[in-house]
Design an enzyme around this catalytic site. Sequence first.
Site, PDB file in Angstrom:
ATOM      1  N   ASP A  53       0.823  -1.212   0.000  1.00 36.19           N
ATOM      2  CA  ASP A  53       0.000   0.000   0.000  1.00 36.19           C
ATOM      3  C   ASP A  53       0.861   1.269   0.000  1.00 36.19           C
ATOM      4  OD1 ASP A  53      -1.940  -1.909   0.407  1.00 36.19           O
ATOM      5  OD2 ASP A  53      -2.827  -0.943   2.159  1.00 36.19           O
ATOM      6  N   HIS A 199       3.995  -2.077   2.960  1.00 34.10           N
ATOM      7  CA  HIS A 199       3.956  -0.714   2.414  1.00 34.10           C
ATOM      8  C   HIS A 199       5.184  -0.449   1.553  1.00 34.10           C
ATOM      9  CE1 HIS A 199       1.219  -0.757   5.824  1.00 34.10           C
ATOM     10  NE2 HIS A 199       0.560   0.205   5.193  1.00 34.10           N
TER      11      HIS A 199
HETATM   12 ZN   LIG Z   1      -2.543   3.080   3.334  1.00 36.72          ZN
END
Ligand SMILES: [Zn+2]
Length: 244
Positions: A53, A199
Amino acid sequence: MNQLRQLIKHSLTAVIPRRLFLVQGAPRLQVPTPSLAAHSDPRTQIPIALTFDDGPHPEFTPRLLDVLKHYQQQATFFVIGSQALQYPEIIQRMIREGHEVGNHTLTHSEPALTSAKQFLEEISQTDQILHEITGCIPRLVRPPKGKLSLGKMLGLWRRRKTIVLWDTDPRDYQMTDTAQINQWCEGYQPAAGNFCLMHDNHPYAIEAVRQLSENQQYNIQSLGVSHWLGCSANQTQINHRAYA
Ligand SMILES: [Zn+2]
């Protein structure tokens, strides 16, 4: 994530069709697992979904793509629209190298401070940006922090989106050195269908992919989220003509 949210998440998973709401792959489902790795390997192959993400990031995302390519792992990236606008060539590389791209809103606005109307507007704006870059509108959406209201959920379903959460979270965004991701990787016991949240605007996902791919006990094979929807990657794109 507190216990009440976990309970709500699991209750929703039990009653909502998978094409609308996914937290993990279905371990009981007979999932054909196409081996992306050419060599034969005696370790048990475990299909999971590595998801990343908050990118694309100009430094970390290309390095992550290099590592994914090296280990032949297919990932799903939930990208922020404003970042995609800045680095469209990285989005194009994701698609070219067989990864899936989902929508993670335009600005990653704080869920508690964002109305359903504003959230859905950010989703639409990101759809437009990704359509301009890739020619497709993504079906997969991950809301920032995994937080949704009923209005946001219904709005996403009206737009024919599949909401994708996760069941495995190393919290790489809180890490401050490589020893922490090493420790998490050593303790991780993968189960078929795990959806792992990392991430690509932080450096630790790169090391995680390397370590998980080289684990001596198991052989994880990451597949795009669409694999667990029973469709191909390009079927996770919504035909823009059908999207009013
Ligand atoms: Zn996020």
